[in-house]
Each structure stands twice: as C-alpha cells, then as structure tokens.
Design an enzyme around this catalytic site. Structure first.
Site, PDB file in Angstrom:
ATOM      1  N   HIS A  87       0.823  -1.208   0.000  1.00 39.89           N
ATOM      2  CA  HIS A  87       0.000   0.000   0.000  1.00 39.89           C
ATOM      3  C   HIS A  87       0.856   1.255   0.000  1.00 39.89           C
ATOM      4  O   HIS A  87       1.992   1.247   0.485  1.00 39.89           O
ATOM      5  CB  HIS A  87      -1.003   0.014   1.163  1.00 39.89           C
ATOM      6  CG  HIS A  87      -0.405   0.175   2.527  1.00 39.89           C
ATOM      7  ND1 HIS A  87      -0.187   1.403   3.103  1.00 39.89           N
ATOM      8  CD2 HIS A  87       0.000  -0.733   3.448  1.00 39.89           C
ATOM      9  CE1 HIS A  87       0.323   1.246   4.322  1.00 39.89           C
ATOM     10  NE2 HIS A  87       0.453  -0.046   4.556  1.00 39.89           N
ATOM     11  N   ASP A  89      -0.599   4.496   0.896  1.00 39.45           N
ATOM     12  CA  ASP A  89      -1.079   5.529   1.827  1.00 39.45           C
ATOM     13  C   ASP A  89      -0.257   5.451   3.112  1.00 39.45           C
ATOM     14  O   ASP A  89       0.377   4.427   3.396  1.00 39.45           O
ATOM     15  CB  ASP A  89      -2.572   5.358   2.124  1.00 39.45           C
ATOM     16  CG  ASP A  89      -2.907   3.983   2.682  1.00 39.45           C
ATOM     17  OD1 ASP A  89      -2.492   2.986   2.083  1.00 39.45           O
ATOM     18  OD2 ASP A  89      -3.568   3.906   3.748  1.00 39.45           O
ATOM     19  N   ASP A 118       6.428   1.718   6.370  1.00 39.46           N
ATOM     20  CA  ASP A 118       5.006   1.331   6.245  1.00 39.46           C
ATOM     21  C   ASP A 118       4.350   2.194   5.198  1.00 39.46           C
ATOM     22  O   ASP A 118       3.826   3.239   5.512  1.00 39.46           O
ATOM     23  CB  ASP A 118       4.321   1.460   7.605  1.00 39.46           C
ATOM     24  CG  ASP A 118       2.871   1.009   7.584  1.00 39.46           C
ATOM     25  OD1 ASP A 118       2.471   0.356   6.615  1.00 39.46           O
ATOM     26  OD2 ASP A 118       2.147   1.323   8.531  1.00 39.46           O
ATOM     27  N   GLU A 152      -4.966   1.444   3.101  1.00 42.99           N
ATOM     28  CA  GLU A 152      -4.766   0.331   4.019  1.00 42.99           C
ATOM     29  C   GLU A 152      -4.889   0.798   5.455  1.00 42.99           C
ATOM     30  O   GLU A 152      -5.320   0.055   6.319  1.00 42.99           O
ATOM     31  CB  GLU A 152      -3.379  -0.298   3.786  1.00 42.99           C
ATOM     32  CG  GLU A 152      -3.195  -1.656   4.438  1.00 42.99           C
ATOM     33  CD  GLU A 152      -2.749  -1.576   5.891  1.00 42.99           C
ATOM     34  OE1 GLU A 152      -2.862  -2.582   6.584  1.00 42.99           O
ATOM     35  OE2 GLU A 152      -2.303  -0.505   6.330  1.00 42.99           O
ATOM     36  N   GLU A 153      -4.506   2.045   5.717  1.00 41.10           N
ATOM     37  CA  GLU A 153      -4.422   2.512   7.100  1.00 41.10           C
ATOM     38  C   GLU A 153      -5.788   2.797   7.717  1.00 41.10           C
ATOM     39  O   GLU A 153      -5.888   2.990   8.914  1.00 41.10           O
ATOM     40  CB  GLU A 153      -3.550   3.771   7.181  1.00 41.10           C
ATOM     41  CG  GLU A 153      -2.101   3.560   6.734  1.00 41.10           C
ATOM     42  CD  GLU A 153      -1.334   2.624   7.655  1.00 41.10           C
ATOM     43  OE1 GLU A 153      -1.919   2.146   8.643  1.00 41.10           O
ATOM     44  OE2 GLU A 153      -0.160   2.354   7.370  1.00 41.10           O
ATOM     45  N   ASP A 176       3.604  -6.185   4.408  1.00 39.60           N
ATOM     46  CA  ASP A 176       3.296  -5.211   5.454  1.00 39.60           C
ATOM     47  C   ASP A 176       3.158  -5.927   6.781  1.00 39.60           C
ATOM     48  O   ASP A 176       2.246  -5.681   7.547  1.00 39.60           O
ATOM     49  CB  ASP A 176       1.962  -4.537   5.080  1.00 39.60           C
ATOM     50  CG  ASP A 176       1.773  -3.222   5.801  1.00 39.60           C
ATOM     51  OD1 ASP A 176       2.737  -2.728   6.408  1.00 39.60           O
ATOM     52  OD2 ASP A 176       0.655  -2.708   5.765  1.00 39.60           O
ATOM     53  N   ARG A 326     -19.843 -11.293  23.762  1.00 38.78           N
ATOM     54  CA  ARG A 326     -20.685 -12.491  23.714  1.00 38.78           C
ATOM     55  C   ARG A 326     -21.832 -12.261  24.680  1.00 38.78           C
ATOM     56  O   ARG A 326     -21.660 -12.372  25.888  1.00 38.78           O
ATOM     57  CB  ARG A 326     -19.864 -13.708  24.159  1.00 38.78           C
ATOM     58  CG  ARG A 326     -18.890 -14.136  23.106  1.00 38.78           C
ATOM     59  CD  ARG A 326     -17.594 -14.698  23.650  1.00 38.78           C
ATOM     60  NE  ARG A 326     -16.595 -14.535  22.590  1.00 38.78           N
ATOM     61  CZ  ARG A 326     -16.373 -15.469  21.667  1.00 38.78           C
ATOM     62  NH1 ARG A 326     -16.985 -16.626  21.716  1.00 38.78           N
ATOM     63  NH2 ARG A 326     -15.503 -15.237  20.705  1.00 38.78           N
TER      64      ARG A 326
HETATM   65 ZN    ZN Z   1       0.270   1.062   8.964  1.00 35.70          ZN
HETATM   66 ZN    ZN Z   2       0.891  -0.793   6.512  1.00 26.42          ZN
END
Ligand code: ZN
Ligand code: ZN
Length: 445
Positions: A87, A89, A118, A152-153, A176, A326
């Site tokens: 990713h 972003d 990242d 993705e974030e 990642d 639950r």
């Molecule tokens: Zn991340």
């Molecule tokens: Zn990531």
C-alpha cells in the site's frame, strides 16, 4: 535453475532508494475532506499510486489504475495468479519529527520519512524483486500481480473495490507484516502486545516510571526507547497475556494495561478520554459492568466483554475500540449500543458491527505448500529457522483466502511504523528484496 538473488538485490538498491525518496516526498495521508469521485480517498494516496505506476511503466511493465482505488503491476501470465499486496497511503505524521517527514533523509544506514517502512520501502522491495526477475529473462508460469492499495491505514476501500472488480488471486502475500510468515489474524483474541508512541512533555517521567509499573504487574517484556532523533518521541511496549475472547479473565489485555499506565500522566482532551476508557472502564471489565452493558441469564450466564482492537492516532478523525461481546439472552446489540451511548455519548459513539466475513479469524494452514515455499526461501536466505506466526495485527494478507504476511520486519528488527521519525534499514530492505525475488520465482516457475 537458480538466480543470484543477493546480487540482484545489491544491484537494485541505488535505484530503489531513488524511487523511495520520490515516493516518500508525496504526502499520501488519506484526506476525506478532499475526496471527490475522481479521488475517492483524497488526492494524496492517488498521487503516490500514480507515481508507483509511473515507475513500473518506465521499466516496461504492464500496469493498470483501477479507478484511482488501487493499481496493478502485472508480470507474466498463466491460469493461476500470485498476488503481492502493498500500500502507498501513510498515517498522519504527528508532531515532533526531527526533520520534515516528507523530505526523506538517510542516516546510519536507514532512510527516514513517513512511509519509509510502512509501506513504501517494502512495496518497492517487492517491485524491484519483480524487475530483477524480468531483466534476468525469467518467464513465470503464473500471472503475478503486484496489487497497490490506497487506503490500508483506514477503511481498506481500495482493496475492497479491487475485489469487486477483479477475481481474488489464488495466493497472496503482503509485504506489510513480519518474517518468517504470518498465517493468521484473530479479532476474537485478547491482544497481548501493545505499543504506544507518546510525544509532548513528561517523556522522561513516563520512561522512568515504566519499569516499576511492569514489575508491579508481573509483566516481563520491557521495551522503552526514544524513537526520534531529537528525543521528542517515546515508544513503549508491553506484552500482556493472550487468551480467547470467551475467557478474558484467563489473559491480560495488553492494550488496557498500557492505557492504565499512561492515564496516570496528565494527558488532555481526546487522548485523555481514550486512555480513561481503555485503561479504566475497560480494564478487567470482563462482564461489561463498568461500561454498563452487563446482563445475566439464568441458563446462559453473564455477557462477556472483550475489547480486542485499539487505535488512537493524534489528528485522525476517528479513534476506536472494537470489542468482541458475547451477550446472553435478555439483551441485544441494539440495547447495548443504546446503553453505551446514553452513558458515554458525550465523547464516543457506539455502533454494532455483525461478525461478518471480514472479521472472521483468518488462517492459512502451516503445511500448505504456499506457506512451506515461503518458509523455505526465508530459511535458505537467512539461515534462521522459519515458523508461522498468528498475529492480532491486520495486514492485506488476511483479506484473501490464501493470504499471508511475509516480511518486511525481521525478528528483532526495530519497528518504527506509525512512529515519529519512521525509518527503515537499507540492509533489511536489500535482504527483503532478495527473499521476495526467490519467493516469487519459486512460486511461479
Ligand atoms: Zn500502517
Ligand atoms: Zn501498513
């Protein structure tokens, strides 16, 4: 046949570094205030996507932009498809960086900048693995798709859109995550590992008080390190005890315990609300008594509350706690939401999310040939024993039926994702590139 993977990696590093600097320089934080039909998550991530596809066009790959939601770089063809998920972003940079987060700098064998680790660096490691194989004349027997996500974030809209438009690949690894291999992800577990990155005043006091706190709580693992060059950020982690969400009293919720430590310091505003909720109300609230959703049925017993996923980031529109509850007869999701909103509505909203496919625990068997191949490549190149890992963290791997996380973090490597002064080791990127090249070759030869 075999290729000199380490040599490939060494040769490709200068070009990778140049492209990585260009990618980091694009501020690709999702910004829904600027979202338009053309830019579904705002212009930043889309600019980074366009840059990534440009790089691949330049190098002679076939590329495709899927309506500014996701992109694909394709290599080879065949009836079966191997996906590599990355990713572009990034999370917002926060205050306290020692230099501008979008002007990358290299120091002590690491490149610094938001997105370095990242996930822009690892994404390029996977990309350059493909390029090296292509230039060496390798013709894969499978279609290989490098799939580039733009969100993705946050909400994963890019990857969700991708799967509406395209069949899922037969196998996918995401870059990642961690080596050796992450084959499972669970939201029905108590989170054991918890990490906070703190900036502002009081850092020295927090760091000094942490070891005592851990000792008092019978916790052993201690990690406290300054993560910024100028010492303005502090990253602390602890390891609780995991247990199944149905028996939370058998574990120790790392996130709640860490929040209970931090709330003793003078945080304000949203940070304080979040820490109080996580570190006081949710702490050991196994039956939902403190959060006011308790219910008991004569036969089924008490409802059981397990807060499982925590996220708080300065400057982000949403902070959240996802709980696995639950409930016994006599209450309902609607009723519990009402109870929570009545009591805490001033600073948080509660909504009900059914236990849908997306949230189901995800596992790929460790004797699956795909997993075995990835592990054997890792073992061969590192000389380390490979083992499968189940993690509470999410990565794109879990989105796909045969999806796993494969690198880039090595056991013991410094993890700076989402932190102030994020960085990645160039030596580790090079090692990842070599591993990715061999893995892709072995899976598609
Ligand atoms: Zn991340
Ligand atoms: Zn990531």
């Amino acid at each position: 046949m075999t290729f000199p993977y380490q040599e490939f990696a060494r040769e490709k590093m200068p070009a990778l570094l140049a492209d990585l600097k260009d990618l980091i320089a694009i501020d690709s934080v999702r910004n829904m205030d600027l979202a338009t039909p053309e830019y579904p998550v705002g212009p930043g991530p889309i600019k980074a996507l366009a840059k990534f596809l440009n790089i691949a066009d330049r190098d002679g790959f076939q590329t495709e932009n899927i309506d500014n939601y996701a992109g694909i770089v394709t290599f080879g063809q065949g009836d079966q498809e191997l996906g590599v998920a990355v990713h572009v972003d990034v999370v917002p940079p926060d205050e306290g960086w020692s230099q501008d987060p979008f002007t990358p700098w290299v120091k002590d064998g690491r490149i610094f900048g938001r997105g370095a680790s990242d996930n822009k660096g690892p994404a390029l490691a996977a990309y350059y693995a493909l390029l090296a194989l292509k230039e060496a004349g390798f013709q894969p027997k499978k279609k290989i798709s490098l799939i580039i996500g733009t969100d993705e974030e946050t909400d994963w809209v890019g990857m969700k859109y991708y799967l509406q438009k395209r069949p899922a690949p037969d196998w996918v690894f995401s870059t990642d995550s961690s080596f050796p291999i992450v084959t499972g992800q669970a939201t029905n577990m108590i989170p054991a590992a918890a990490t906070a990155v703190v900036s502002g005043e009081n850092l020295a006091k927090i760091a000094a008080a942490f070891p005592d706190f851990l000792a008092k709580n019978g916790l052993t693992r201690e990690v406290a390190e300054a993560v910024s060059d100028n010492g303005t950020g502090l990253k602390i982690s602890l390891e609780g005890v995991s247990a199944h969400a149905s028996v939370p009293w058998e574990g120790k919720n790392g996130a709640c315990v860490l929040a209970s430590f931090l709330r003793a310091f003078p945080f304000t505003g949203r940070a304080k609300n979040f820490l109080d909720f996580a570190g006081d109300l949710e702490l050991e609230d196994y039956y939902g008594e403190k959060i006011r959703i308790a219910n008991a049925d004569p036969e089924m017993g008490k409802s059981i509350n397990c807060p499982a996923v925590f996220r708080y980031q300065n400057g982000e529109a949403e902070a959240y706690i996802k709980s696995n509850i639950r409930y016994s007869r006599g209450t309902s999701p609607e009723k519990m939401c009402q109870q929570l909103n009545d009591k805490f509505g001033a600073f948080c909203q509660t909504t009900f999310q059914p236990y849908q496919d997306f949230e189901k625990p995800h596992f790929v068997a460790s004797d699956d040939p795909f997993v075995k191949t990835l592990l054997s490549v890792y073992e061969k190149q590192t000389g380390q024993a490979g083992e499968t890992i189940i993690s509470a963290g999410a990565n794109y791997g879990r989105f796909f039926k045969n999806g796993v996380g494969y690198g880039p973090a090595f056991p013991g490597s410094l993890d700076t994702a989402h932190a102030i002064d994020e960085s990645v080791s160039l030596a580790e990127l090079e090692k990842s590139l070599a591993i990715y090249a061999e893995a892709i070759y072995e899976l598609s030869k």
